[in-house]
Motif scaffolding. Sequence first.
Motif, PDB file in Angstrom:
ATOM      1  N   ALA A  95      -5.775  17.167   1.274  1.00 53.93           N
ATOM      2  CA  ALA A  95      -5.219  17.174   2.632  1.00 53.93           C
ATOM      3  C   ALA A  95      -3.774  17.667   2.598  1.00 53.93           C
ATOM      4  N   LYS A  96      -3.337  18.224   3.696  1.00 56.45           N
ATOM      5  CA  LYS A  96      -1.954  18.697   3.784  1.00 56.45           C
ATOM      6  C   LYS A  96      -0.997  17.512   3.835  1.00 56.45           C
ATOM      7  N   ILE A  97       0.148  17.705   3.176  1.00 58.78           N
ATOM      8  CA  ILE A  97       1.175  16.667   3.131  1.00 58.78           C
ATOM      9  C   ILE A  97       2.463  17.231   3.701  1.00 58.78           C
ATOM     10  N   SER A  98       3.110  16.450   4.524  1.00 56.97           N
ATOM     11  CA  SER A  98       4.374  16.884   5.107  1.00 56.97           C
ATOM     12  C   SER A  98       5.400  17.137   4.011  1.00 56.97           C
ATOM     13  N   ALA A  99       6.042  18.306   4.051  1.00 55.11           N
ATOM     14  CA  ALA A  99       7.067  18.635   3.057  1.00 55.11           C
ATOM     15  C   ALA A  99       8.237  17.665   3.153  1.00 55.11           C
ATOM     16  N   GLU A 100       8.453  17.144   4.348  1.00 52.31           N
ATOM     17  CA  GLU A 100       9.554  16.205   4.565  1.00 52.31           C
ATOM     18  C   GLU A 100       9.298  14.877   3.848  1.00 52.31           C
ATOM     19  N   ASN A 101       8.042  14.403   3.908  1.00 58.54           N
ATOM     20  CA  ASN A 101       7.714  13.120   3.272  1.00 58.54           C
ATOM     21  C   ASN A 101       7.501  13.250   1.769  1.00 58.54           C
ATOM     22  N   GLY A 102       6.883  14.338   1.349  1.00 56.51           N
ATOM     23  CA  GLY A 102       6.605  14.527  -0.069  1.00 56.51           C
ATOM     24  C   GLY A 102       5.390  13.776  -0.554  1.00 56.51           C
ATOM     25  N   SER A 103       4.841  12.891   0.255  1.00 58.63           N
ATOM     26  CA  SER A 103       3.627  12.141  -0.075  1.00 58.63           C
ATOM     27  C   SER A 103       2.952  11.776   1.245  1.00 58.63           C
ATOM     28  N   PRO A 104       1.650  11.484   1.213  1.00 57.02           N
ATOM     29  CA  PRO A 104       0.970  11.136   2.465  1.00 57.02           C
ATOM     30  C   PRO A 104       1.463   9.810   3.048  1.00 57.02           C
ATOM     31  N   THR A 105       1.434   9.719   4.351  1.00 58.53           N
ATOM     32  CA  THR A 105       1.720   8.431   4.975  1.00 58.53           C
ATOM     33  C   THR A 105       0.531   7.513   4.716  1.00 58.53           C
ATOM     34  N   LEU A 106       0.728   6.233   4.956  1.00 57.39           N
ATOM     35  CA  LEU A 106      -0.364   5.278   4.754  1.00 57.39           C
ATOM     36  C   LEU A 106      -1.559   5.639   5.621  1.00 57.39           C
ATOM     37  N   SER A 107      -1.297   5.967   6.874  1.00 51.63           N
ATOM     38  CA  SER A 107      -2.383   6.321   7.795  1.00 51.63           C
ATOM     39  C   SER A 107      -3.121   7.574   7.327  1.00 51.63           C
TER      40      SER A 107
ATOM     41  N   MET B  35       0.829  -1.210   0.000  1.00 49.87           N
ATOM     42  CA  MET B  35       0.000   0.000   0.000  1.00 49.87           C
ATOM     43  C   MET B  35       0.862   1.258   0.000  1.00 49.87           C
ATOM     44  N   THR B  36       1.912   1.247   0.796  1.00 54.48           N
ATOM     45  CA  THR B  36       2.816   2.400   0.849  1.00 54.48           C
ATOM     46  C   THR B  36       3.502   2.608  -0.495  1.00 54.48           C
ATOM     47  N   PHE B  37       3.885   1.517  -1.152  1.00 60.62           N
ATOM     48  CA  PHE B  37       4.511   1.616  -2.470  1.00 60.62           C
ATOM     49  C   PHE B  37       3.540   2.234  -3.474  1.00 60.62           C
ATOM     50  N   ALA B  38       2.274   1.830  -3.425  1.00 61.49           N
ATOM     51  CA  ALA B  38       1.273   2.372  -4.347  1.00 61.49           C
ATOM     52  C   ALA B  38       1.127   3.880  -4.162  1.00 61.49           C
ATOM     53  N   ILE B  39       1.148   4.326  -2.914  1.00 57.47           N
ATOM     54  CA  ILE B  39       1.021   5.761  -2.632  1.00 57.47           C
ATOM     55  C   ILE B  39       2.260   6.514  -3.109  1.00 57.47           C
ATOM     56  N   ASN B  40       3.428   6.025  -2.712  1.00 55.84           N
ATOM     57  CA  ASN B  40       4.671   6.731  -3.045  1.00 55.84           C
ATOM     58  C   ASN B  40       4.915   6.784  -4.546  1.00 55.84           C
ATOM     59  N   SER B  41       4.642   5.684  -5.248  1.00 54.68           N
ATOM     60  CA  SER B  41       4.869   5.669  -6.693  1.00 54.68           C
ATOM     61  C   SER B  41       3.902   6.608  -7.398  1.00 54.68           C
TER      62      SER B  41
END
Length: 276
Positions: free
Chosen positions: A242-254, A220-226
């Motif tokens: 929704a807001k996304i952390s600038a550090e992550n660049g993509s939403p977390t799974l949660s 699931m995390t791979f699907a989001i990140n890709s």
Amino acid sequence: MSAKEKNFKILLVEDDINECKAIAQYADKVGGVRIVDITNNIERALTVVVDCMPDAIILDIELHRGHGNGLLFMEKLNNKTEIVFRPYILVTTNNSSQITHDYARGVGADFIMSKYQEDYSAESVIDFLLSMRGMILFRKRKQGLGGFMPSAQDEKRERIKRMTRRLHSEFDLIGISHKILGRKYLVDAVLITAENHRIHAGKEVATLYKKTVQSCDRAMTFAINSTWKTTDIEDLRKHYTAKISAENGSPTLSEFLHYYAERVRENEDYDDDDEI
């Protein structure tokens, strides 16, 4: 407003993403109606008519960015013997051909609204159907369907189907590939989260597919990140608000699961006491 009027159900068959969003947002704003599904595929639209029995359909004739066209949809609809109630069909189109309009009326269009007219807007489309709601529901009651009361199990199945279709539409908008295994895990995980946000959706999905929790979470995390690496950033910003952390660049799974769980809950007026 009666309970039946609050449940006025509309299917939107349209290939313009901005048009879909504007109509859905206005429908949510005015209340009294529910968009049961949004699709640009006529085969899927036919399935929704059978499954959800919408009261009305907003139908674009030319689905250039979809599958099929509105004329073919109405022809196929006329041949669907399992349909117990024929929805009111409001055709919206950029096509100005009188021959095409006459043919559309011949195969079932109840009203044709030109997208070129000065006062055309998402608001005018929904407002028109709201003005017709009483007559449409009266026709439905005359056919003996106005008092149709599905069982709790039937309602649950229909709700799950609607929510699943809604999620697939949402995931298409942000470009999650159908080829990625994690996509189907994400659909189930969102449904589970919508039911109860306090449980570990990954654990439930792992049990469902007989996999380890770690492998399901990774997929699931791979699907989001890709998706956040390959989809145009403007499309992501438009459809994932929704807001996304600038550090992550993509939403977390949660974050992802809770965002879409909230979206489908809002669309379904979800009852916390119901179980999926």
